[in-house]
Design an enzyme around this catalytic site. Sequence first.
Site, PDB file in Angstrom:
ATOM      1  N   GLY A 128       4.792  -0.690 -12.741  1.00 27.53           N
ATOM      2  CA  GLY A 128       4.119  -0.780 -14.037  1.00 27.53           C
ATOM      3  C   GLY A 128       3.704   0.570 -14.574  1.00 27.53           C
ATOM      4  N   THR A 129       2.817   0.542 -15.572  1.00 29.69           N
ATOM      5  CA  THR A 129       2.308   1.733 -16.247  1.00 29.69           C
ATOM      6  C   THR A 129       0.806   1.807 -16.040  1.00 29.69           C
ATOM      7  OG1 THR A 129       4.040   1.541 -17.916  1.00 29.69           O
ATOM      8  CG2 THR A 129       2.175   2.948 -18.456  1.00 29.69           C
ATOM      9  N   LYS A 132      -3.894  -0.552 -14.498  1.00 32.27           N
ATOM     10  CA  LYS A 132      -2.489  -0.739 -14.136  1.00 32.27           C
ATOM     11  C   LYS A 132      -1.949  -1.978 -14.836  1.00 32.27           C
ATOM     12  CE  LYS A 132       0.575  -1.518 -10.169  1.00 32.27           C
ATOM     13  NZ  LYS A 132       0.663  -1.606  -8.710  1.00 32.27           N
ATOM     14  N   ASP A 174       4.586   1.055   1.738  1.00 35.20           N
ATOM     15  CA  ASP A 174       5.172   2.116   0.894  1.00 35.20           C
ATOM     16  C   ASP A 174       4.352   3.396   1.034  1.00 35.20           C
ATOM     17  OD1 ASP A 174       6.946   3.317  -0.822  1.00 35.20           O
ATOM     18  OD2 ASP A 174       6.028   2.527  -2.653  1.00 35.20           O
TER      19      ASP A 174
END
Length: 738
Positions: free
Chosen positions: A432-433, A448, A545
């Site tokens: 996302g951004t 977010k 991650d």
Amino acid sequence: MEEVLSVHLAVAVALLLLLAAKRTPAVAVPSPQCQRQCGGVDIVFPFGIGDNCSLSAGFNVSCQEVQVQGGVVVYRPFLGNVELLNISLIHGTIRELNHISTYCYDSSSSSMELSTWCFDASETPFRFSDVQNKFTAIGCQTLAYIMDNTDKSYQSGCVSTCQSLSDLADGSCSGIGCCQTDIPKGMGFYNVSFDTGQISPSGLGRCSYAVLMEAAAFSFRTTYIDTTDFNDTSAGQVPVVMDWAIRDGPPSCELAKRNEETGSYAYACLSGNSECVDSPNGPGYLCNCSSGYEGNPYLPHGCHDVDECKNSPCPSGGVCHNTVGGYRCSCRVGRKLNERSNTCDPDTTLITGVTIGFLVLVILSSFGYMILQKTKLNQVKQEHFRQHGGMILFERMRSENGLAFTVFSEAELVKATDNYDKSKIIGKGGHGTVYKGIVKGNVPIAIKRCALVGERQKKEFGQEMLILSQINHKNIVKLEGCCLEVEVPMLVYEFVPNGTLYELIHGKDQASQTPFCTLLRIAHEAAEGLSFLHSYASPPIIHGDVKSANILLDGNYMAKVSDFGASVLAPSDKEQYVTMVQGTCGYLDPEYMQTCQLTEKSDVYSFGVVLLEILTGQEPLKLDGPETQRSLSSKFLSAMKENSLDAILPSHVNGQGSDELIRGLAELAKQCLDMCGSNRPSMKEVADELGRLRKLSLHPWVQIDADMIETQSLLSGTTAASFEIEVGTTELVADYAR
């Protein structure tokens, strides 16, 4: 007496019928048995093949046998001795084949041979189209004339010259090797001639050509000059466009209609839904179907209604209703058609009535309204939670962990980000951004916004919200709240202003300016955060991650582990480990890629790559260079195996750390990168070892002073080692969304 009256009445009726027959000449109507196609060309009325099949003699078409290449005999339509290519009722045109006039040098007789062609259509319904045709001449030193024998005595010429083949260009017909000129309206005859005084044989070609032809069917080629391609390829004929009209009567629609009313002329527009149009080229008129109709206007009942609804002329959300000669659009309940903009706009009258009724209902039954609103709110809440991970997930957070974050409204986040202005974007990634926002009390936050709303994104949103809501650790980014009122889910984090460990290591000149002890401290803090996830969270959390870009730096450059979109809760059942492989190339555990089983040791491997970044200052994966040098972990393990670690370490690392410290950190990274996950240390062991190595970097009696110097170097921008970070002028912001 009655018999006499009956006889007189019969005679009167007969006289009226005879008079009407004399006053109204009948227009010929073709028989259904008339041939309607020849050689693939549709022969539409007023054209026809055979007796009593056309409107008049000028529209008679013959279907003739023609021998084509290879001796094959086919049928082709002809108007007189000219081959017909097609007929257009709508445009009032036909296309025919026209002969090319030539003037060529005969080498055997050493003389010029002239072959010209004249086209006479002056006594027919046809005129040469002044819009679609051009008089064209091809050749070098060519001067060709076109003439009309009408009262206007029209004559024009076209000059084409060239000195060499290099002057010619394909597609260009502007006077060099090729020229074109327009013709006037009303031409029904033309003749071609050449100025033989201007033409002489040359090395650039022995022929000159001239023809009146369809401009769109011609494109000049340079080979037309020095070969006979132009005449040979087209078999000496090219298309020409003819405008046709009803010319054997009144010269205009007004006169044709007037004469029809007097009974002195047979009007050709027989269809009841047709209209007359004056010919654009010469006298006469054409017939067209009226708007909303299509077909043949020259036949009785030839124009039929067009179903406009097939082409969807109505606006989106509207319904099309076909009518005779047109169509009608309507909109669904609650909207009305705006004919000016062709849109379905809200029906303000209906909306106003509903609003007034709603307000009256509120005033008269406020208690019932409150209950209804509460029920609706719960329904909306359940629907949004279902879309963003489920009501069950939220209730689980409340019952097991407590809800320690704020539920923001959409209006609050819109105001905090200036309606998600582009200048507020501080990060973009696959999940996302991220926007920077300011909420009440001038508190900065990071918002977010998921990029997509699919099943996988909804699952990741709920997963991240569940994980972060139950974590409270100084080295893990804090979840401040979320927004559930929108279709696209949003999470609200604490704002972490000083960028990422990735930017600190790989940013411009950062690796050489950042003290090694600072990088070691940040790694230790990140390890503490990951150790907390693995050892103290219940159930344990696997990040999934781990990378330097997901280690954020707060105002004091303290590490904050972020981005839990790929995280999972450690299951008790081994079979539940199977999942889709996701993460970042260069950091992925090889064992995880082979087995698709994400474990705590997968995070340990990824953290080992982060340690390599700190040690070497290099990125984990390079796409250029030799294949053996692309993977940082492979290059490091080879160096350790060959006992050549110093070859891949930068000079500033050797200068700032003792050999024991460097070797210890390298050995720790090597253990983390073991191909077998069971041989790797736990994150708690990694954190403990990093704590021990940090103590090696300082003497015990100056450790406190050194920590103060490190803090001052990060905040002030200067150190004894010339460490420079512009905190005041440049605000490095984390890429939360990766």
